[in-house]
Enzyme design. Structure first.
Site, PDB file in Angstrom:
ATOM      1  N   LYS A   1       0.829  -1.208   0.000  1.00  9.31           N
ATOM      2  CA  LYS A   1       0.000   0.000   0.000  1.00  9.31           C
ATOM      3  C   LYS A   1       0.869   1.267   0.000  1.00  9.31           C
ATOM      4  O   LYS A   1       0.643   2.220  -0.751  1.00  9.31           O
ATOM      5  CB  LYS A   1      -0.919  -0.031   1.225  1.00  9.31           C
ATOM      6  CG  LYS A   1      -1.520   1.278   1.614  1.00  9.31           C
ATOM      7  CD  LYS A   1      -2.626   1.678   0.683  1.00  9.31           C
ATOM      8  CE  LYS A   1      -3.031   3.101   0.929  1.00  9.31           C
ATOM      9  NZ  LYS A   1      -4.407   3.381   0.700  1.00  9.31           N
TER      10      LYS A   1
ATOM     11  N   CYS B   1      -3.298  10.693   2.041  1.00 11.29           N
ATOM     12  CA  CYS B   1      -2.649   9.420   1.706  1.00 11.29           C
ATOM     13  C   CYS B   1      -1.275   9.642   1.082  1.00 11.29           C
ATOM     14  O   CYS B   1      -0.248   9.319   1.666  1.00 11.29           O
ATOM     15  CB  CYS B   1      -3.516   8.636   0.735  1.00 11.29           C
ATOM     16  SG  CYS B   1      -5.211   8.531   1.285  1.00 11.29           S
TER      17      CYS B   1
HETATM   18  N1  SAJ Z   1      -1.778  15.143  -8.214  1.00 11.33           N
HETATM   19  C1  SAJ Z   1      -0.935  15.929  -8.993  1.00 11.33           C
HETATM   20  N2  SAJ Z   1      -0.622  15.474 -10.249  1.00 11.33           N
HETATM   21  C2  SAJ Z   1      -1.105  14.307 -10.747  1.00 11.33           C
HETATM   22  C3  SAJ Z   1      -1.959  13.504  -9.934  1.00 11.33           C
HETATM   23  C4  SAJ Z   1      -2.269  13.965  -8.671  1.00 11.33           C
HETATM   24  O1  SAJ Z   1      -0.472  16.986  -8.574  1.00 11.33           O
HETATM   25  O2  SAJ Z   1      -0.794  13.990 -11.901  1.00 11.33           O
HETATM   26  C5  SAJ Z   1      -2.112  15.589  -6.843  1.00 11.33           C
HETATM   27  C6  SAJ Z   1      -3.596  15.854  -6.614  1.00 11.33           C
HETATM   28  O3  SAJ Z   1      -3.955  17.133  -7.034  1.00 11.33           O
HETATM   29  C7  SAJ Z   1      -3.697  15.680  -5.115  1.00 11.33           C
HETATM   30  C8  SAJ Z   1      -2.664  14.591  -4.821  1.00 11.33           C
HETATM   31  O4  SAJ Z   1      -1.811  14.551  -5.939  1.00 11.33           O
HETATM   32  O5  SAJ Z   1      -3.327  16.853  -4.430  1.00 11.33           O
HETATM   33  C9  SAJ Z   1      -3.259  13.213  -4.588  1.00 11.33           C
HETATM   34  O6  SAJ Z   1      -4.341  12.946  -5.484  1.00 11.33           O
HETATM   35  P1  SAJ Z   1      -4.564  11.533  -6.184  1.00 11.33           P
HETATM   36  O7  SAJ Z   1      -5.755  11.629  -7.046  1.00 11.33           O
HETATM   37  O8  SAJ Z   1      -3.301  11.110  -6.844  1.00 11.33           O
HETATM   38  O9  SAJ Z   1      -4.762  10.508  -5.003  1.00 11.33           O
HETATM   39  P2  SAJ Z   1      -5.691  10.403  -3.678  1.00 11.33           P
HETATM   40  O10 SAJ Z   1      -4.877  10.920  -2.527  1.00 11.33           O
HETATM   41  O11 SAJ Z   1      -7.047  10.976  -3.874  1.00 11.33           O
HETATM   42  O12 SAJ Z   1      -5.849   8.801  -3.589  1.00 11.33           O
HETATM   43  C10 SAJ Z   1      -4.674   7.971  -3.563  1.00 11.33           C
HETATM   44  C11 SAJ Z   1      -4.851   6.833  -4.598  1.00 11.33           C
HETATM   45  N3  SAJ Z   1      -3.575   6.135  -4.743  1.00 11.33           N
HETATM   46  C12 SAJ Z   1      -3.024   5.907  -5.967  1.00 11.33           C
HETATM   47  O13 SAJ Z   1      -3.515   6.304  -6.997  1.00 11.33           O
HETATM   48  C13 SAJ Z   1      -1.759   5.110  -5.991  1.00 11.33           C
HETATM   49  C14 SAJ Z   1      -5.953   5.888  -4.136  1.00 11.33           C
HETATM   50  O14 SAJ Z   1      -6.035   4.768  -5.001  1.00 11.33           O
HETATM   51  C15 SAJ Z   1      -5.669   5.410  -2.696  1.00 11.33           C
HETATM   52  O15 SAJ Z   1      -6.699   4.556  -2.220  1.00 11.33           O
HETATM   53  C16 SAJ Z   1      -5.617   6.631  -1.804  1.00 11.33           C
HETATM   54  O16 SAJ Z   1      -4.528   7.458  -2.258  1.00 11.33           O
HETATM   55  C17 SAJ Z   1      -5.394   6.166  -0.374  1.00 11.33           C
HETATM   56  O17 SAJ Z   1      -6.378   6.147   0.386  1.00 11.33           O
HETATM   57  O18 SAJ Z   1      -4.271   5.779  -0.036  1.00 11.33           O
END
Ligand code: SAJ
Length: 411
Positions: A207, A261
């Protein structure tokens, strides 16, 4: 033979625990949720959702009405338990296991022997065995072979939880092989994805690794954005072009990484192996430094405009189209700007909230505004979140203004 569970207790009814409880109940398992919050328990028993997640309300209403789901303040007696409590991190970037320990202690009181206890909370390597140890400490009449303990991390994406909880593959790590098999039987009742069995420590690390992978890749994009700004290249065009290569898939730069996360979990790996986890630590620092860099650009624009310039911040949530402000880089930027630019009027636009959070609410120089009002009044427009409503802003509304677009949506 697949083991059947006639009742499951879900400890912690937050963003993961409640959807899990609702889905279990909807798949015919008698589910009793437990939470320390009276308002959460009260809302659930009345069939009301304590937070917004697409699809949750309908299922909650249905399962509570049918009597398949109920909530209470006490840990129930059950055949199996799912622990889904927070694992925040301390000032020293290590995991705070106190919620897991408290859950373990309260579950321990209800055990008769033979129960399955699954830890779903994101945890540092070794936390599941630690929870087992806490339970056995509490119950000297039980031995390790009397209980089945496993770790099954949740991996659902906020906004798509109800769908992904059923369709995602699950990693199931048993403290013993028997515990892994029992846990797999429970997830079989609702999960259509592959159920992948391993040991508890590997499941914990899997994870953390998934979220670190994403963090490192976003850090790469964020570092590129600094390089491109310095040498005068559009980073979004650059990434789009590079991603045409069949084996390149760069993520998107932004104002930093938020949420509870990705901005947290990599630190658990760093804490577990500080000397080895150099890239992972650097990625975290790179992403954590990005809000400050955006703030620097706002300050430069303010200097350029001189006294009296108004700033609009578009978006406070940690990512697009949600209302969640936890660990949000936009919030960090807003709070710091409010503190630094005391004489400047700051308009904060977040269409998903009705009131500013406490950290901004009391500030004389900040007020919540609508998209139209905010953009019309401001001299400096700072785009922080790629909400759909911001993408729809016509370009003529931005004419004559200084635009800082941290997500590259208005190129
Ligand atoms: N972000 C960027 N650039 C990107 C993608 C995301 O700046 O290209 C930023 C987003 O704006 C945000 C942060 O990253 O601030 C996180 O967003 P996210 O959509 O990547 O992820 P979370 O935190 O909503 O959910 C993640 C997911 N993990 C992965 O994709 C590996 C989700 O599947 C997990 O269940 C979740 O963390 C968790 O609970 O751990």
């Amino acid at each position: 033979m697949t083991r059947e569970f006639s009742s499951v207790g879900v400890i912690g009814l937050g963003y993961i625990g409640l959807p899990t409880a609702v889905i279990l109940a909807d798949h015919g398992v008698r589910t009793i949720g437990m939470d320390v919050s009276e308002s959460t328990v009260g809302a659930i028993n009345e069939g009301r959702v304590p937070f917004v997640e697409p699809g949750l309300r309908e299922l909650l209403e249905r399962t509570v009405a049918s009597g398949q789901l109920s909530a209470q303040l006490e840990v129930p007696e059950a055949d199996a338990y799912i622990v889904a409590v927070p694992t925040p991190f301390t000032d020293k970037h290590s995991a705070d296991l106190s919620y897991i320990e408290a859950a373990g202690r309260s579950v321990a009181k209800k055990l008769e022997g033979g129960e399955l206890i699954i830890l779903e909370s994101t945890s540092p390597p070794g936390a599941t065995e630690h929870m087992q140890h806490i339970i056995l400490q509490e119950r000297s009449d039980l031995s390790a072979s009397d209980i089945l303990v496993a770790h099954c991390p949740e991996r659902v994406l906020p906004g798509k939880i109800m769908e992904e909880m059923i369709t995602n593959d699950r990693i199931i790590g048993g403290v013993t092989p028997e515990a892994a098999v029992a846990a797999r039987d429970l997830y079989k009742s609702f999960c259509k994805g592959e159920l992948l069995v391993t040991d508890a420590k590997t499941a914990e690390m899997a994870k953390l690794t998934e979220n670190s992978f994403r963090d490192v890749n976003i850090a790469f994009a964020n570092e590129l954005s600094l390089i491109c700004h310095k040498i005068g290249i559009d980073v979004w065009e650059l990434i789009e072009l590079a991603n045409h290569h069949p084996r390149v898939n760069i993520l998107q730069p932004g104002p930093g990484v938020g949420g509870h996360c990705i901005a947290v979990d990599p630190w658990f790996i760093v804490d577990a192996a500080p000397e080895q986890a150099n890239l992972i630590r650097t990625a975290r620092q790179t992403n954590d430094a990005k809000p400050e860099w955006v703030l620097g650009r706002i300050e430069q624009a303010m200097e350029h405009h001189g006294a009296g310039a108004k700033v609009v911040l578009l978006g406070l949530a940690f990512k697009a189209n949600i209302d969640d402000l936890r660990e949000s880089p936009s919030m960090r930027i807003a709070e710091k700007l409010a503190h630094l630019a005391v004489g400047t009027e700051i308009l904060a636009v977040e269409p998903h909230i009705e009131q500013l959070p406490a950290s901004l609410d009391g500030r004389q120089n900040v007020r919540l505004a609508s998209v139209e009002e905010g953009i019309a009044e401001a001299d400096i427009v700072v785009l922080l979140v790629d909400h759909d409503v911001f993408k729809a802003v016509p370009s003529d509304k931005l004419e004559g203004k200084t635009v800082i677009d941290s997500r590259g949506i208005w190129r």
